[in-house]
Design a protein around this motif. Structure first.
Motif, PDB file in Angstrom:
ATOM      1  N   HIS A 186       0.837  -1.212   0.000  1.00 60.57           N
ATOM      2  CA  HIS A 186       0.000   0.000   0.000  1.00 60.57           C
ATOM      3  C   HIS A 186       0.868   1.257   0.000  1.00 60.57           C
ATOM      4  CE1 HIS A 186      -3.906  -1.745   0.137  1.00 60.57           C
ATOM      5  NE2 HIS A 186      -3.771  -2.301   1.321  1.00 60.57           N
ATOM      6  N   ALA A 187       1.923   1.260   0.806  1.00 56.68           N
ATOM      7  CA  ALA A 187       2.781   2.449   0.885  1.00 56.68           C
ATOM      8  C   ALA A 187       3.482   2.705  -0.444  1.00 56.68           C
ATOM      9  CB  ALA A 187       3.801   2.282   2.011  1.00 56.68           C
ATOM     10  N   LEU A 188       4.021   1.677  -1.053  1.00 58.65           N
ATOM     11  CA  LEU A 188       4.735   1.860  -2.316  1.00 58.65           C
ATOM     12  C   LEU A 188       3.793   2.247  -3.450  1.00 58.65           C
ATOM     13  CD1 LEU A 188       7.251  -1.104  -2.040  1.00 58.65           C
ATOM     14  CD2 LEU A 188       7.770   1.325  -1.872  1.00 58.65           C
ATOM     15  N   ARG A 189       2.537   1.876  -3.319  1.00 61.34           N
ATOM     16  CA  ARG A 189       1.559   2.265  -4.337  1.00 61.34           C
ATOM     17  C   ARG A 189       0.944   3.641  -4.058  1.00 61.34           C
ATOM     18  NH1 ARG A 189      -1.597  -3.514  -5.505  1.00 61.34           N
ATOM     19  NH2 ARG A 189      -0.062  -4.295  -7.010  1.00 61.34           N
ATOM     20  N   GLY A 190       1.352   4.242  -2.951  1.00 67.15           N
ATOM     21  CA  GLY A 190       0.819   5.557  -2.615  1.00 67.15           C
ATOM     22  C   GLY A 190      -0.591   5.512  -2.063  1.00 67.15           C
ATOM     23  N   GLU A 191      -1.015   4.354  -1.587  1.00 69.63           N
ATOM     24  CA  GLU A 191      -2.357   4.198  -1.002  1.00 69.63           C
ATOM     25  C   GLU A 191      -2.246   4.429   0.505  1.00 69.63           C
ATOM     26  OE1 GLU A 191      -3.448   0.823  -4.402  1.00 69.63           O
ATOM     27  OE2 GLU A 191      -2.909   0.227  -2.366  1.00 69.63           O
ATOM     28  N   TRP A 192      -2.151   5.694   0.864  1.00 72.27           N
ATOM     29  CA  TRP A 192      -1.752   6.036   2.227  1.00 72.27           C
ATOM     30  C   TRP A 192      -2.801   5.668   3.266  1.00 72.27           C
ATOM     31  CZ3 TRP A 192       3.069   6.319   1.925  1.00 72.27           C
ATOM     32  CH2 TRP A 192       3.704   6.926   0.851  1.00 72.27           C
TER      33      TRP A 192
ATOM     34  N   THR B  61       6.344  -1.459 -13.471  1.00 68.65           N
ATOM     35  CA  THR B  61       5.766  -2.786 -13.709  1.00 68.65           C
ATOM     36  C   THR B  61       5.181  -3.381 -12.431  1.00 68.65           C
ATOM     37  OG1 THR B  61       7.912  -3.866 -13.326  1.00 68.65           O
ATOM     38  CG2 THR B  61       7.347  -3.281 -15.601  1.00 68.65           C
ATOM     39  N   MET B  62       5.666  -2.947 -11.268  1.00 68.01           N
ATOM     40  CA  MET B  62       5.119  -3.443 -10.001  1.00 68.01           C
ATOM     41  C   MET B  62       3.999  -2.566  -9.464  1.00 68.01           C
ATOM     42  SD  MET B  62       8.602  -4.756  -8.073  1.00 68.01           S
ATOM     43  CE  MET B  62       9.553  -3.280  -8.391  1.00 68.01           C
ATOM     44  N   GLY B  63       3.816  -1.396 -10.060  1.00 63.61           N
ATOM     45  CA  GLY B  63       2.773  -0.490  -9.582  1.00 63.61           C
ATOM     46  C   GLY B  63       3.209   0.368  -8.420  1.00 63.61           C
TER      47      GLY B  63
ATOM     48  N   ALA C 297       8.798   5.298   1.990  1.00 61.19           N
ATOM     49  CA  ALA C 297       7.986   5.608   0.808  1.00 61.19           C
ATOM     50  C   ALA C 297       7.598   7.078   0.775  1.00 61.19           C
ATOM     51  CB  ALA C 297       6.739   4.729   0.786  1.00 61.19           C
ATOM     52  N   ARG C 298       7.514   7.702   1.934  1.00 61.54           N
ATOM     53  CA  ARG C 298       7.206   9.140   2.012  1.00 61.54           C
ATOM     54  C   ARG C 298       8.467  10.000   1.940  1.00 61.54           C
ATOM     55  NH1 ARG C 298       2.070  10.545   3.550  1.00 61.54           N
ATOM     56  NH2 ARG C 298       0.725   8.953   4.502  1.00 61.54           N
ATOM     57  N   ALA C 299       9.625   9.371   1.713  1.00 58.78           N
ATOM     58  CA  ALA C 299      10.912  10.083   1.685  1.00 58.78           C
ATOM     59  C   ALA C 299      11.202  10.771   3.022  1.00 58.78           C
ATOM     60  CB  ALA C 299      10.951  11.090   0.545  1.00 58.78           C
ATOM     61  N   ASP C 300      10.809  10.128   4.103  1.00 56.50           N
ATOM     62  CA  ASP C 300      10.986  10.654   5.451  1.00 56.50           C
ATOM     63  C   ASP C 300      12.090   9.850   6.138  1.00 56.50           C
ATOM     64  OD1 ASP C 300      10.822  11.573   8.040  1.00 56.50           O
ATOM     65  OD2 ASP C 300       8.823  10.749   8.442  1.00 56.50           O
TER      66      ASP C 300
ATOM     67  N   VAL D 185       7.736   5.698  -8.819  1.00 57.10           N
ATOM     68  CA  VAL D 185       7.656   6.164 -10.200  1.00 57.10           C
ATOM     69  C   VAL D 185       7.678   7.689 -10.219  1.00 57.10           C
ATOM     70  CG1 VAL D 185       6.171   6.307 -12.240  1.00 57.10           C
ATOM     71  CG2 VAL D 185       6.502   4.113 -11.096  1.00 57.10           C
ATOM     72  N   GLU D 186       6.913   8.308  -9.342  1.00 56.85           N
ATOM     73  CA  GLU D 186       6.895   9.774  -9.264  1.00 56.85           C
ATOM     74  C   GLU D 186       8.267  10.323  -8.880  1.00 56.85           C
ATOM     75  OE1 GLU D 186       3.831  10.841  -6.543  1.00 56.85           O
ATOM     76  OE2 GLU D 186       2.222   9.950  -7.750  1.00 56.85           O
ATOM     77  N   ARG D 187       8.938   9.661  -7.951  1.00 55.16           N
ATOM     78  CA  ARG D 187      10.250  10.143  -7.537  1.00 55.16           C
ATOM     79  C   ARG D 187      11.273   9.976  -8.654  1.00 55.16           C
ATOM     80  NH1 ARG D 187      10.833   7.467  -1.623  1.00 55.16           N
ATOM     81  NH2 ARG D 187      12.857   8.535  -1.609  1.00 55.16           N
ATOM     82  N   CYS D 188      11.156   8.871  -9.399  1.00 58.48           N
ATOM     83  CA  CYS D 188      12.038   8.693 -10.550  1.00 58.48           C
ATOM     84  C   CYS D 188      11.794   9.784 -11.590  1.00 58.48           C
ATOM     85  CB  CYS D 188      11.819   7.316 -11.176  1.00 58.48           C
ATOM     86  SG  CYS D 188      12.478   5.934 -10.221  1.00 58.48           S
ATOM     87  N   ASP D 189      10.521  10.089 -11.831  1.00 62.04           N
ATOM     88  CA  ASP D 189      10.195  11.137 -12.805  1.00 62.04           C
ATOM     89  C   ASP D 189      10.771  12.479 -12.374  1.00 62.04           C
ATOM     90  OD1 ASP D 189       8.885   9.444 -14.532  1.00 62.04           O
ATOM     91  OD2 ASP D 189       6.888   9.838 -13.712  1.00 62.04           O
TER      92      ASP D 189
END
Length: 900
Positions: A625-631, A806-808, A665-668, A813-817
Motif C-alpha cells: 500500500h505504501a509503495l503504491r501511494g495508497e496512504w 511494472t510493479m505499480g 515511501a514518504r521520503a521521510d 515512479v513519481e520520484r524517478c520522474d
C-alpha cells in the motif's frame, strides 16, 4: 408502510438492484422481477424494506396455498374494489387505468409468489408488457426447492419475468453480523458452525439465537439442535411415515451424510421393497440422495438430522448407534458411533479412542487427535487419566491451530492438578497467543517439574514447545539446543522430534549454517513425505529458501504448505506459510498475488485466534500500500500490524519494518530512523541481525546517509558488511553495497560509489528480486545525478522507473520522474548505434521493436522470459531509453537509411 425492525444483512446488493429497477420503471420501463431463494432467506423482509424506502404508491399481497386456485386472488388483495372479471387482458386494462391515476411509480409486491394464482400473475404481466407508461414494477418473491409449491406457477414465473434476482444464503461472516445485530457475539468458528448447521438461512439462525441458551455460544463445540419449528415439522413428518420408512430415516440420521444405502437398510432392518422405502423416505424431504446416484443417502440437512436424533428415545438411540458401529469400517467413525451410544463412562472405548488419537498425532493430524481425545476424556472414569487426556486434547487443538477451541477449555485445564504436561500445554497456548511472560513462566515450571528419565515423552514435548518459543523470540542458539534435546529424548521418529527437526533448520540458518540446514531438510523430506508433518517440513524449507535467496523455490514450497488438507493439517503452519509466501511474492514483484495471499489469510487469522503471524502478514500489506501511494489503506494496515514492546520478537520486528517502509515511501528518512531505532538495541541481535532474515540494515544506513550522519552510517555498515560477506548472502550483500554506494557518493567519491552500486547490481543479477533491483537502481541514479553524471543517471533512473512501474510502485515512479526531470538529459538518442549491443541483446531488441511481448520473444529465441526481461533492461540502459515505444522508434530511425 413502516420499515422492518430486522436487520437487512446479506441482501444489500439485491435491494440496490430492486431500487434500480424501480427507477427504470419510473422512466416508462415497467418490469416484472422474480426474486427467488430458499425458504427463510429473508424475502419478506427484503420486500418490506423495499416498500419502506419507496416514496410512491405501494401494493402488497401475500399468496397462500389454499388460495392458489382462486382466480385473481392476488390482484384482489392489492386492489379489493377492482372488477376482476372478463379475463387477464381485461383485468390488466383496468389495473393500467388505475395506475394512470397514480402519482409516481407503483411497486406491487407478491409475497410467497410460488403460491400465487396464475390469473393474477398473467394480468400483472400483461400490464408490464402492454402498458409501459403505467410505471409499474411487480416484485414476486418465490421459494425455490419447495416440493409443495404449485408447479404451474413455478413454470409461469420465469416466462413472464423481465428480470430475476437470486438470494443467496448468508455467509459465515454475515451470520456473525446477523448475530451481533441481535445482541449475540459469536467467535468466527462458531459463526461458521451455525452457518453450516442452518445452511445460512436467516430464519433458522434467528430462531436458534433466540432459543439456545446464551452459554452455548461460548463453547467451542456446541451441539446445535434443530429450531423448534423445524423439530415440530420433522416430528409431524415422522409420525406420518410407515414403520419401515421411519426406521430408514432414523438409520440415515444415525449414520450421517454419505451413508451407503445398503448400510442404512441394514441398520433399519429393511429387507424387502428397499426402493419403495427409499422413494417414500426421499418424498418426506427428510433424506436425500447423494449427487453420485442411488448408492448413497444422507439427512436433508444438519437441522433435520438433529431433529430426527432428538425424536429418538434414549435407549433406541443408543442401540442404533451401537449397531451402526458394527457396520462401518473407518476406525474413527466407528469409535464416534460408540461414543454416541455410551451414556456412561466406558474405559474400553476410551482406551481405543486414546490409541487412535496417538496414531493420528504421530502423523501430525492434530485436529482429529484432539477430537478423539476429547471423546476419550468424556468416557474416562479414572480422574488422573481423564485429566491427562483433556490436557493432551488441548495441546492437539493448539497444534491444529484452533486456539479458540483450546482457550475455551483453559478453565477446565487450569482446574486440574499441576503436572508438567498441564504446564506445557498452557505454555504452548500462551506462545501462540503471543503472551511472552506467561509462556516463559509456564514452560519454565513444566521443565522444572518433569522427570526426563521417568517421562521422556512429556519432557520431549516440553522441549518442542521451547523450540517454538525460541523461534518466535528469534533466539536461534536456544532453538537448536531445545530441538536437539527433544530429538534425543523422544527419538527421531516421534511427533515431537519431527516437529522439532522441522524447525531446527531455521535455527541453523539463523546461526550461519544454512548449508547444513539444507542438507538436514533434504534428509527430513525423504523421511516425511506424506501427512500433516509433511506440511511442517515444506513450510520450514520454504522459509529457509526465502531467507537464502531461493525465492522461486520458496514460493513453490510455501504454496504447497498453505492447504490444511494434510490429514487435518495445521492452521498455524498454514498461516506461517501464507505470511512468508506473501513476502516471497512481494520480493518477486508479484504484488497482486501478495495482496491476495494476505486477504485470503485474514479470515483464517481471525478465526483461529493465532496472533503470532498477524504482524508478519500485514507487514507485506503495509509495504505494498505504501509503495503504491495508497496512504489511507497503509495506515489501516499498520493498525492491524501493530505490536507492542511486550510482544514476541517475531511480532515486533515486522511492525518496526512496516513503519519504516511507510516512512521511506514518504521520503521521510528521519521517520525511518525512528521506526528502526528499537532494532539497534541490545535485545535485537543474533537471529535478527543474521543477513537475509530481516531486511532492515540497508534501510537504516540509507536513512543515516540522507540525514547527513555519515560517520554513524559507516560504523553501522561495517560489521553487517563483514557478516554478510562471511555468510556469502548475495541479496544482503547487494543491499548493503547499495547503502555503501550512497554513503561514498555523499562523501564525494563518485568512482567508489559507482563501483559499490555496480557490485550490488552484479550480486542481484540472476536473482528474481525485482523490488531490490529497482530500489538499488534508484539509489544509484540519485547518487549519479548528485555527482553531476546526468547522462549516466538518466539511464539508471529510467531502469529503476520501469521496474517500479511494472510493479505499480507509484510513489517511486513519481520520484524517478522528478529525478529524471531534474537531470534534464533524457531524450531519444537515435545517434546511439545498435552496434553497442551484444548479439543476443540485438536479437531481443529487434523482436521487441517489432511489437513482440517478452514471452513471444523468449519463445522465438529459446530463452526464458526472465532472461529477455534482463536483456531488455540492459538495452534500455545502453541506449538511454525507457520504454518499448522508444525502442521501436529508435530502431525505426536507425533502419530508415537502409530503406532509402
Amino acid at each position: 408502510m413502516t420499515g422492518p425492525a430486522q436487520p437487512l444483512i446479506g441482501q444489500g446488493d439485491a435491494l440496490a438492484d430492486l431500487e434500480g429497477l424501480v427507477l427504470r420503471a419510473g422512466e416508462h420501463h415497467c418490469g416484472f422481477v422474480v426474486v427467488s431463494g430458499a425458504a427463510g432467506t429473508g424475502k419478506s423482509t427484503l420486500g418490506r424494506r423495499l416498500l419502506a424506502r419507496h416514496e410512491g404508491p405501494a401494493w402488497w399481497a401475500t399468496a397462500a396455498p389454499w388460495e392458489s386456485r382462486q382466480p385473481y386472488g392476488v390482484v384482489a388483495q392489492m386492489q379489493p374494489d377492482l372488477d376482476v372479471g372478463a379475463g387477464p387482458v381485461a383485468v390488466a386494462e383496468r389495473v393500467a387505468d388505475r395506475l394512470a391515476a397514480s402519482d409516481g411509480t407503483t411497486v406491487a409486491v407478491v409475497d410467497d409468489g410460488h403460491w400465487a394464482d396464475e390469473e393474477s400473475l398473467q394480468a400483472l404481466a400483461s400490464v408490464v408488457r402492454h402498458h409501459p407508461r403505467a410505471r409499474l414494477l411487480v416484485v414476486a418473491f418465490a421459494v425455490t426447492g419447495d416440493p409443495r409449491a404449485r408447479a404451474a406457477t413455478l413454470e409461469l414465473l420465469p416466462r413472464i419475468a423481465t428480470a430475476e434476482i437470486r438470494l443467496s444464503p448468508l455467509t459465515a461472516a454475515q451470520v456473525n453480523e446477523f448475530a451481533a445485530a441481535r445482541g449475540v457475539v459469536l467467535h468466527p468458528s462458531i459463526a461458521e458452525r451455525l452457518c453450516h448447521h442452518t445452511q445460512g438461512v436467516a430464519r433458522h439462525i434467528a430462531q436458534l439465537l433466540d432459543e439456545v441458551p446464551a452459554a452455548t455460544w461460548t463453547r467451542f463445540d456446541p451441539g446445535l439442535p434443530a429450531p423448534a419449528a423445524v423439530a415440530a415439522r420433522v416430528r409431524e413428518l415422522l409420525a406420518g411415515c410407515s414403520p419401515a420408512v421411519r426406521g430408514f430415516v432414523e438409520a440415515t440420521a444415525v449414520l450421517g451424510p454419505g451413508t451407503a444405502v445398503r448400510d442404512a437398510a441394514l441398520l433399519a432392518g429393511v429387507e424387502d421393497g428397499l426402493l419403495t422405502v427409499l422413494d417414500e423416505a426421499c418424498a418426506t424431504g427428510l433424506v436425500c440422495l447423494a449427487a453420485r446416484g442411488l448408492t448413497e443417502v444422507g439427512p436433508a440437512d444438519p437441522m433435520v438430522r438433529a431433529a430426527v436424533l432428538a425424536a429418538l428415545a434414549p435407549g433406541r438411540r443408543s442401540g442404533l448407534h451401537r449397531r451402526a458401529a458394527g457396520l462401518v469400517d473407518d476406525p474413527a467413525r466407528k469409535l464416534r458411533l460408540l461414543v454416541a451410544a455410551s451414556p456412561v463412562p466406558d474405559p474400553a472405548v476410551a482406551d481405543r479412542l486414546d490409541a487412535l488419537a496417538t496414531e493420528r498425532a504421530s502423523e501430525g493430524a492434530w485436529a482429529e487427535a484432539a477430537s478423539l481425545l476429547i471423546d476419550a476424556s468424556r468416557l474416562t472414569e479414572d480422574r488422573l487419566e481423564r485429566e491427562s487426556r483433556i490436557s493432551r486434547a488441548v495441546d492437539a487443538l493448539i497444534g491444529a491451530g484452533d486456539v479458540f477451541a483450546a482457550a475455551a477449555l483453559v478453565p477446565e485445564v487450569e482446574s486440574l492438578r499441576e503436572t508438567p504436561l498441564r504446564n506445557a500445554v498452557l505454555g504452548y497456548l500462551a506462545v501462540v497467543r503471543g503472551r511472552v511472560a506467561e509462556a516463559e513462566s509456564r514452560l519454565g515450571r513444566a521443565w522444572r517439574l518433569v522427570n526426563a528419565e521417568r517421562d521422556p515423552d512429556v519432557a520431549a514435548l516440553i522441549c518442542q514447545r521451547y523450540v517454538l518459543h525460541a523461534l518466535v523470540r528469534c533466539r536461534a542458539d536456544d532453538l537448536v539446543t531445545w530441538a536437539d534435546r527433544a530429538i534425543s529424548l523422544a527419538g527421531p521418529e516421534a511427533p515431537a522430534a519431527v516437529e522439532a527437526a522441522a524447525i531446527r533448520g531455521l535455527g541453523l540458518a539463523a546461526t550461519g549454517r544454512a548449508r547444513q540446514a539444507r542438507r538436514d531438510y533434504a534428509r527430513l523430506g525423504e523421511r516425511v513425505r506424506h501427512g500433516a508433518q509433511a506440511q511442517r517440513v515444506m513450510m520450514a524449507r520454504g522459509w529457509l529458501n526465502l531467507l537464502t535467496d531461493a525465492v522461486d523455490d520458496a514460493r513453490a514450497e510455501l504454496e504447497s504448505a498453505v492447504p490444511t488438507t494434510f490429514l487435518g493439517g495445521s492452521t498455524r503452519i498454514s498461516l506461517w506459510a501464507r505470511a512468508w509466501l506473501a513476502r516471497a511474492q512481494f520480493l518477486a514483484g508479484a504484488w497482486d498475488d501478495a495482496m491476495r495471499t494476505v486477504r485470503d489469510a485474514a479470515p483464517l487469522l481471525e478465526r483461529s485466534g493465532i496472533v503470532l503471524t498477524g504482524p508478519l502478514l500485514h507487514w507485506t500489506e503495509v509495504t505494498v500500500h505504501a509503495l503504491r501511494g495508497e496512504w489511507e489503506q497503509a495506515e489501516q494496515a499498520l493498525l492491524r500490524c501493530d505490536a507492542g514492546p511486550q510482544d514476541y520478537e517475531i511480532m515486533r520486528v515486522p511492525t518496526y519494518l512496516a513503519r519504516a517502509q511507510v516512512a521511506e515511501a514518504r521520503a521521510d528518512s528521519a521517520g525511518v530512523l525512528r521506526a528502526l531505532h528499537p532494532l539497534t538495541q541490545s535485545w535485537a541481535a543474533a537471529g535478527i541481525d543474521e543477513p537475509g532474515h530481516w531486511p532492515w540494515h540497508d534501510m537504516y544506513a540509507h536513512a543515516l546517509v540522507l540525514e547527513g550522519r555519515h560517520e554513524e552510517a559507516d560504523a553501522f555498515l561495517l560489521p553487517h558488511e563483514r557478516l554478510a560477506a562471511a555468510r556469502e548472502h548475495a541479496s544482503a550483500r547487494a543491499r548493503l553495497a547499495a547503502a555503501r554506494g550512497r554513503l561514498l557518493g555523499a562523501q564525494g567519491d563518485p568512482a567508489a560509489a559507482a563501483a559499490a552500486f555496480e557490485q550490488a547490481l552484479e550480486l542481484l543479477e540472476g536473482l528474481p528480486l525485482r523490488y531490490d533491483h529497482a530500489r538499488v537502481a534508484f539509489a544509484y541514479g540519485q547518487t549519479l545525478r548528485r555527482a553531476g553524471k546526468r547522462r549516466e543517471a538518466d539511464a539508471v533512473l529510467t531502469t529503476a522507473r520501469d521496474g517500479f512501474a511494472t510493479m505499480g510502485a507509484a510513489t517511486y515512479v513519481e520520484r524517478c520522474d522528478r529525478e529524471l526531470k531534474a537531470g534534464g538529459v533524457h531524450a531519444l538518442r537515435a545517434e546511439r548505434a545498435f552496434n553497442e549491443l551484444t548479439p543476443q541483446e540485438e536479437a531481443v531488441a529487434r523482436l521487441v521493436a517489432r511489437g513482440l511481448s517478452n514471452r513471444e520473444a523468449a519463445a522465438e529465441l529459446f530463452l526464458s522470459t526472465k532472461t529477455v526481461q534482463y536483456h531488455l533492461t540492459r538495452i534500455y540502459t545502453k541506449l538511454g531509453i525507457r520504454s518499448r515505444a522508444e525502442l521501436a522508434a529508435l530502431r525505426g530511425a536507425s533502419e530508415e537509411p537502409n530503406r532509402e
